[in-house]
Enzyme design. Structure first.
Site, PDB file in Angstrom:
ATOM      1  N   VAL A 326       0.872  -1.173   0.000  1.00  0.00           N
ATOM      2  CA  VAL A 326       0.000   0.000   0.000  1.00  0.00           C
ATOM      3  C   VAL A 326       0.910   1.224   0.000  1.00  0.00           C
ATOM      4  O   VAL A 326       2.040   1.179   0.507  1.00  0.00           O
ATOM      5  CB  VAL A 326      -0.953  -0.001   1.213  1.00  0.00           C
ATOM      6  CG1 VAL A 326      -1.878   1.211   1.192  1.00  0.00           C
ATOM      7  CG2 VAL A 326      -1.781  -1.288   1.238  1.00  0.00           C
ATOM      8  N   GLU A 327       0.448   2.321  -0.557  1.00  0.00           N
ATOM      9  CA  GLU A 327       1.278   3.508  -0.754  1.00  0.00           C
ATOM     10  C   GLU A 327       1.874   4.076   0.529  1.00  0.00           C
ATOM     11  O   GLU A 327       2.880   4.777   0.495  1.00  0.00           O
ATOM     12  CB  GLU A 327       0.473   4.595  -1.464  1.00  0.00           C
ATOM     13  CG  GLU A 327      -0.687   5.137  -0.660  1.00  0.00           C
ATOM     14  CD  GLU A 327      -1.748   5.780  -1.542  1.00  0.00           C
ATOM     15  OE1 GLU A 327      -2.093   6.935  -1.267  1.00  0.00           O
ATOM     16  OE2 GLU A 327      -2.234   5.136  -2.487  1.00  0.00           O
TER      17      GLU A 327
END
Length: 525
Positions: A326-327
């Protein structure tokens, strides 16, 4: 040096009219609520500070708290950020032209902090070319008020290549949050659920002689912090506020005041959670998961991808074949969703927000799963401005522009769509009022023409139809069993799509409640 420990009220008084203020966080993670609330209270009581510029890389709200404390006409006159999807007051101010609003890609903003810290004039990057961030299109402007302003971002040619230049933004104040601060001011982030870009923002502040304000949960004795655990050395911090109500104002996330599993302090026993019900969102996620390949590294965007795809991978026993990222910088584990986007339990790794964006912008992931709002005949996708809603880009542009395969996850129509899965077929119970396949997207968040030119693989996945981006444009390649091509697809679009000669019907197993055999499918790919 102990005089650096001050009250939240005193910290708010350090911010002056016209200051440019940078806050660090994501959703509600690492929001310095004590300071932000005191700042808002001061403005409401005194009318100051006013005419602020707010700078923030990620969205920093949970619909109620976070940097929405700045969202008052007159208090903030300019905002430079990436995402407001969980910030209804900010979206209202932007739509009502009550603030000058610039949207920059999230990854470019965290990288810009590093460039600023290094004394550079800004950052050169191809990220954003051909999208609404490109000054030849909208230049990142989010409303009419901003369109009256000169370009913030520049289009340049460097060594024969097109680039965008993101200029340095001189800062006056940076507000960060940590867990411990010792009496020398050294700051840790031990209990935070993300590493974020805390140090880079602080170093950017120091480049401009800006004040650094920090909120912490604990004040500890000098010498009691392991030096490797110090995120920000005390010499870089000007004032520290010890939160007097951590349950309310120093929450680890919106939903949890503190959970040691979210910061990796403990690992929970493996549990067999109940499978998600087969609703619209899970169905879209299932169809999208067919593009997983053995050993692939994937990214999950906010919305449908983050909320269901990790759960589907777990249910279908694909965890050993896929690396989820995830970012925010998390790897593996079980992701939370909704207002707690970007965190998870039982993670395999957690790196900084900036380092994760370096990976996404450089190497790029094998597959990114992203939400979407609209697509047009060019293959352009809009996920950043949807009717009266202006969520902004977040990490969308950085990630989709550089991933090898982009899989957009979207319902075919919106506002009122109801479906039913019956005996391996899909039935449209009630059609949505809003069409998503349109002649021209409202805003170009993803440029289909540039994607086609560089040969990027892209699929636009809905519950009833899948489109594949080919050299000639988006092509309808699959429909769901039980769906009538003319009535349920073509009649619900505002343009006539190209249809593949080999148009196929999806496997009926996808439309039944039990696991659909994705593991076997992936192992064969």
């Amino acid at each position: 040096m102990n005089n650096r420990f001050i009250s939240a009220h005193a910290a708010a008084n350090l911010i002056k009219n016209g200051d440019t203020v940078c806050t660090v966080g994501m959703t509600l993670i690492s929001a310095a609520e004590s300071i932000l609330k005191a700042l808002e209270a001061r403005f409401l009581q005194e009318g100051a500070p006013r005419d602020l510029t707010l700078v923030h890389a990620a969205g920093q709200c949970d619909r109620q708290r976070g940097n929405q404390h700045f969202a008052h006409p007159g208090m903030t006159t300019r905002i430079i950020g990436s995402h407001w999807g969980l910030a209804p007051r900010w979206m209202a101010m932007i739509n009502n032209n009550e603030v000058e609003a610039w949207c920059l890609p999230q990854g470019q903003m965290v990288h810009l902090y590093g460039a600023m810290a290094a004394g550079l004039p800004g950052r050169l990057s191809p990220v954003g070319l051909g999208t609404f961030v490109d000054p030849r299109i909208e230049g990142g402007r989010m409303n009419a008020r901003t369109r009256e302003q000169p370009n913030l971002i520049e289009h340049v040619t460097f060594r024969g290549e097109e680039m965008l230049f993101y200029p340095a933004i001189p800062l006056d104040v940076v507000i960060v949050r940590g867990t411990h601060a010792d009496e020398a001011g050294n700051l840790t982030t031990d209990e935070e659920a993300m590493k974020l870009e805390v140090l880079h923002a602080v170093l950017a502040a120091k480049r401009y002689g800006a004040k650094v304000l920090a909120q912490v949960k604990y004040r500890v004795a000098s010498g009691s912090l392991h030096p490797k655990k110090v995120t920000v050395p005390g010499t870089l911090i000007d004032a520290i506020v010890v939160c007097d109500d951590p349950e309310e104002d120093h929450r680890q996330t919106s939903s949890w005041a503190f959970d040691p599993a979210l910061c990796g302090d403990i690992r929970l026993p493996a549990s067999e959670s109940a499978p998600l019900p087969l609703d619209l969102r899970k169905l879209i996620g299932r169809i999208a998961c067919r593009y997983l390949t053995p050993g692939c590294v994937i990214n999950l965007g906010t919305g449908i991808p983050n909320d269901v795809i990790g759960a589907i991978i777990h249910e279908e026993q694909l965890g050993d074949q896929v690396t989820i990222t995830v970012e925010s910088g998390i790897y593996g584990g079980q992701q939370t969703g909704g207002t707690d986007f970007g965190i998870g339990r039982n993670l395999s790794a957690m790196i900084s927000h900036q380092d994760q964006m370096l990976y996404y912008n450089g190497a790029g992931v094998d597959i990114t799963f992203m939400g979407a709002g609209e697509m047009d005949p060019h293959g352009h996708v809009n996920a950043t401005r949807l009717g009266a809603s202006c969520p902004g880009a977040g990490g969308f542009i950085d990630i989709t522009q550089n991933a090898r395969h982009v899989v957009f996850c979207s319902s075919f129509t919106a506002k009122g769509l109801e479906i039913a899965c019956e005996q391996g077929e899909l039935r449209i119970v009630h059609e949505g009022e809003v069409r998503k396949l349109v002649p021209q997207v409202n805003q170009i968040s993803y440029n289909g023409e540039l994607a086609r030119a560089k040969g990027q693989t892209m699929h636009y996945v809905t519950e009833r139809a899948v489109f594949e981006l080919r050299p000639e444009g988006p092509v309808l390649v699959e429909i769901a069993p039980g769906i009538d091509l003319e009535r349920d697809i073509l009649a619900q679009m505002d343009f006539r799509p190209l249809i593949a000669p080999e148009l196929s019907v999806m496997d009926s197993a996808l439309f039944q409640p039990q696991p659909c055999g994705l593991a076997a499918r992936v192992s064969r790919s």
